[in-house]
Write a protein that holds these residues in place. Sequence first.
Motif, mmCIF file in Angstrom:
data_model
loop_
_atom_site.group_PDB
_atom_site.id
_atom_site.type_symbol
_atom_site.label_atom_id
_atom_site.label_comp_id
_atom_site.label_asym_id
_atom_site.label_seq_id
_atom_site.Cartn_x
_atom_site.Cartn_y
_atom_site.Cartn_z
ATOM 1 N N LEU A 151 11.307 20.082 -6.648
ATOM 2 C CA LEU A 151 10.382 18.948 -6.631
ATOM 3 C C LEU A 151 10.872 17.773 -7.477
ATOM 4 N N LEU A 152 11.594 18.071 -8.565
ATOM 5 C CA LEU A 152 11.970 17.005 -9.497
ATOM 6 C C LEU A 152 13.412 16.527 -9.359
ATOM 7 N N ASN A 153 14.296 17.382 -8.827
ATOM 8 C CA ASN A 153 15.726 17.049 -8.892
ATOM 9 C C ASN A 153 16.471 17.051 -7.569
ATOM 10 N N THR A 154 15.784 17.204 -6.458
ATOM 11 C CA THR A 154 16.498 17.239 -5.177
ATOM 12 C C THR A 154 15.946 16.206 -4.201
ATOM 13 N N GLY A 155 16.765 15.901 -3.201
ATOM 14 C CA GLY A 155 16.327 14.962 -2.168
ATOM 15 C C GLY A 155 15.158 15.504 -1.374
ATOM 16 N N VAL A 156 15.179 16.806 -1.121
ATOM 17 C CA VAL A 156 14.068 17.433 -0.392
ATOM 18 C C VAL A 156 12.776 17.290 -1.186
ATOM 19 N N GLY A 157 12.889 17.549 -2.508
ATOM 20 C CA GLY A 157 11.723 17.413 -3.365
ATOM 21 C C GLY A 157 11.201 15.992 -3.407
ATOM 22 N N ASN A 158 12.133 15.040 -3.527
ATOM 23 C CA ASN A 158 11.725 13.630 -3.538
ATOM 24 C C ASN A 158 11.037 13.243 -2.236
ATOM 25 N N PHE A 159 11.543 13.795 -1.126
ATOM 26 C CA PHE A 159 10.942 13.513 0.179
ATOM 27 C C PHE A 159 9.514 14.079 0.255
ATOM 28 N N LEU A 160 9.350 15.340 -0.188
ATOM 29 C CA LEU A 160 8.039 15.978 -0.154
ATOM 30 C C LEU A 160 7.044 15.261 -1.052
ATOM 31 N N VAL A 161 7.479 15.007 -2.288
ATOM 32 C CA VAL A 161 6.589 14.324 -3.237
ATOM 33 C C VAL A 161 6.264 12.918 -2.751
ATOM 34 N N GLY A 162 7.297 12.231 -2.219
ATOM 35 C CA GLY A 162 7.068 10.888 -1.696
ATOM 36 C C GLY A 162 6.071 10.891 -0.550
ATOM 37 N N GLY A 163 6.188 11.900 0.334
ATOM 38 C CA GLY A 163 5.250 12.002 1.447
ATOM 39 C C GLY A 163 3.827 12.244 0.973
ATOM 40 N N ILE A 164 3.673 13.149 -0.009
ATOM 41 C CA ILE A 164 2.330 13.431 -0.566
ATOM 42 C C ILE A 164 1.782 12.200 -1.266
ATOM 43 N N ALA A 165 2.638 11.543 -2.066
ATOM 44 C CA ALA A 165 2.198 10.348 -2.791
ATOM 45 C C ALA A 165 1.795 9.241 -1.825
ATOM 46 N N ASN A 166 2.603 9.035 -0.761
ATOM 47 C CA ASN A 166 2.267 8.006 0.224
ATOM 48 C C ASN A 166 0.961 8.336 0.936
ATOM 49 N N GLY A 167 0.755 9.639 1.192
ATOM 50 C CA GLY A 167 -0.493 10.056 1.821
ATOM 51 C C GLY A 167 -1.693 9.713 0.952
ATOM 52 N N PHE A 168 -1.566 10.008 -0.344
ATOM 53 C CA PHE A 168 -2.671 9.680 -1.251
ATOM 54 C C PHE A 168 -2.829 8.173 -1.425
ATOM 55 N N GLN A 169 -1.719 7.441 -1.393
ATOM 56 C CA GLN A 169 -1.821 5.987 -1.486
ATOM 57 C C GLN A 169 -2.602 5.414 -0.304
ATOM 58 N N LEU A 170 -2.338 5.954 0.895
ATOM 59 C CA LEU A 170 -3.086 5.513 2.074
ATOM 60 C C LEU A 170 -4.563 5.859 1.945
ATOM 61 N N LEU A 171 -4.845 7.060 1.429
ATOM 62 C CA LEU A 171 -6.246 7.459 1.227
ATOM 63 C C LEU A 171 -6.922 6.557 0.202
ATOM 64 N N LEU A 172 -6.188 6.212 -0.864
ATOM 65 C CA LEU A 172 -6.760 5.328 -1.888
ATOM 66 C C LEU A 172 -7.005 3.925 -1.339
ATOM 67 N N LYS A 173 -6.142 3.488 -0.423
ATOM 68 C CA LYS A 173 -6.370 2.181 0.213
ATOM 69 C C LYS A 173 -7.637 2.212 1.060
ATOM 70 N N CYS A 174 -7.821 3.321 1.784
ATOM 71 C CA CYS A 174 -9.056 3.472 2.569
ATOM 72 C C CYS A 174 -10.268 3.501 1.649
ATOM 73 N N ALA A 175 -10.138 4.242 0.539
ATOM 74 C CA ALA A 175 -11.235 4.302 -0.427
ATOM 75 C C ALA A 175 -11.543 2.926 -0.994
ATOM 76 N N ALA A 176 -10.484 2.130 -1.217
ATOM 77 C CA ALA A 176 -10.675 0.793 -1.794
ATOM 78 C C ALA A 176 -11.498 -0.111 -0.883
#
Length: 393
Positions: free
Chosen positions: A46-71
């Motif tokens: 999760l912290l040191n690989t490209g796969v981890g960055n991709f997964l975390v980025g996808g989750i973070a982007n998902g929550f960012q979209l949800l927060l935009k909807c909430a806003a």
Amino acid sequence: MKYIIGILGLIVVLGLAWITSTDKKKVKYRPIVIMVILQFILGFILLNTGVGNFLVGGIANGFQLLLKCAAEGVNFVFGGLVNANQFTFFIGVLLPIVFISALIGILQHFKILPFIIKYIGLGLSKINGMGKLESYNGVAAAILGQSEVFISVKKELGLLPEHRLYTLCASAMSTVSMSIVGSYMVLIKPRYVVTALVLNLFGGFIISSIINPYTVTPEEDILIVQEEKKQSFFEMLGEYIMDGFKVAIIVGAMLIGFVAIIAMINMIFKGIFGISFQNLLGYVFSPFAILMGVPFKEAIPAASIMATKLVSNEFVAMTSLATSTIHLTTRTTAIVSVFLVSFANFSSIGIISGAVKGLNEKQGNVVARFGLKLLFGATLVSVLTATIVGLIV
């Protein structure tokens, strides 16, 4: 040097759990070793690989979209209360909980979340050597929250012996609710939030297996998930929206009280001793911060933020970290951040015992009696997660 200190930190945290174990002879070391290794592997990915960055980025982007909807909803109701491009904690961080809570309700209503929770829990039971109920509860607590999770297992609550009840409560205190994960991501980096969520899940099982070891017989290993009362879609939606708003208000009220009390105590301590209460906590907690991998020169400010979380709550500490004038290195920020992502604080003792007592008064009293032991175990989970991250980053 960091590896020597980190390994020493692991020995200390696991040793503290072992010293306080209720039955050292029953500790199953094989599942514990497997889960510690899994923590290192998952943390590294999760912290040191490209796969981890991709997964975390996808989750973070998902929550960012949800927060935009909430806003959109928040701005419609409260937009005129703040100036453009200005930020208020209640509006920007807490009110989006209402929307995330509604989304969880929808996933619950259509049986999506119960399916995910149940089968991830069953899979985990093969790894951790615990019962199906304990594994289900660990996953469910990370999604539903530390008080709501007990509603789903209320049929079993009255039948559980104290040692199994402790494990259920420890899981609830060691994790965080998905309804407020998005709010955490506003204050600290999403990669640390996601990493802490995953590692704490295993950490809860590890520490509980050492402090509170036992064997579940096949006859006892029964999982009956309580179905919620049948509701129409809009009845359910209204209930979850109101629940989310109650959580936002309660957290907001607690923050007002805790921040004000800490400010008053800091003022008193500075006037009498010439040092703030938080800095004093930093000195007391700094040896543990060093064992987690925090460099000596940053140990006191980092430990001060960590200790603030224990005596107040994670939001107060995260705000201190986000607004601190003291610059912490990336590694120290990672260690402190993952430590903060849990419900391990004094107020959670009352929340969990109250939630259980509302469903079964006798068992609620049992939880209240082992409340400090519960906090001790949940804090060790946070220390274990932070120590592993300190070795990885």
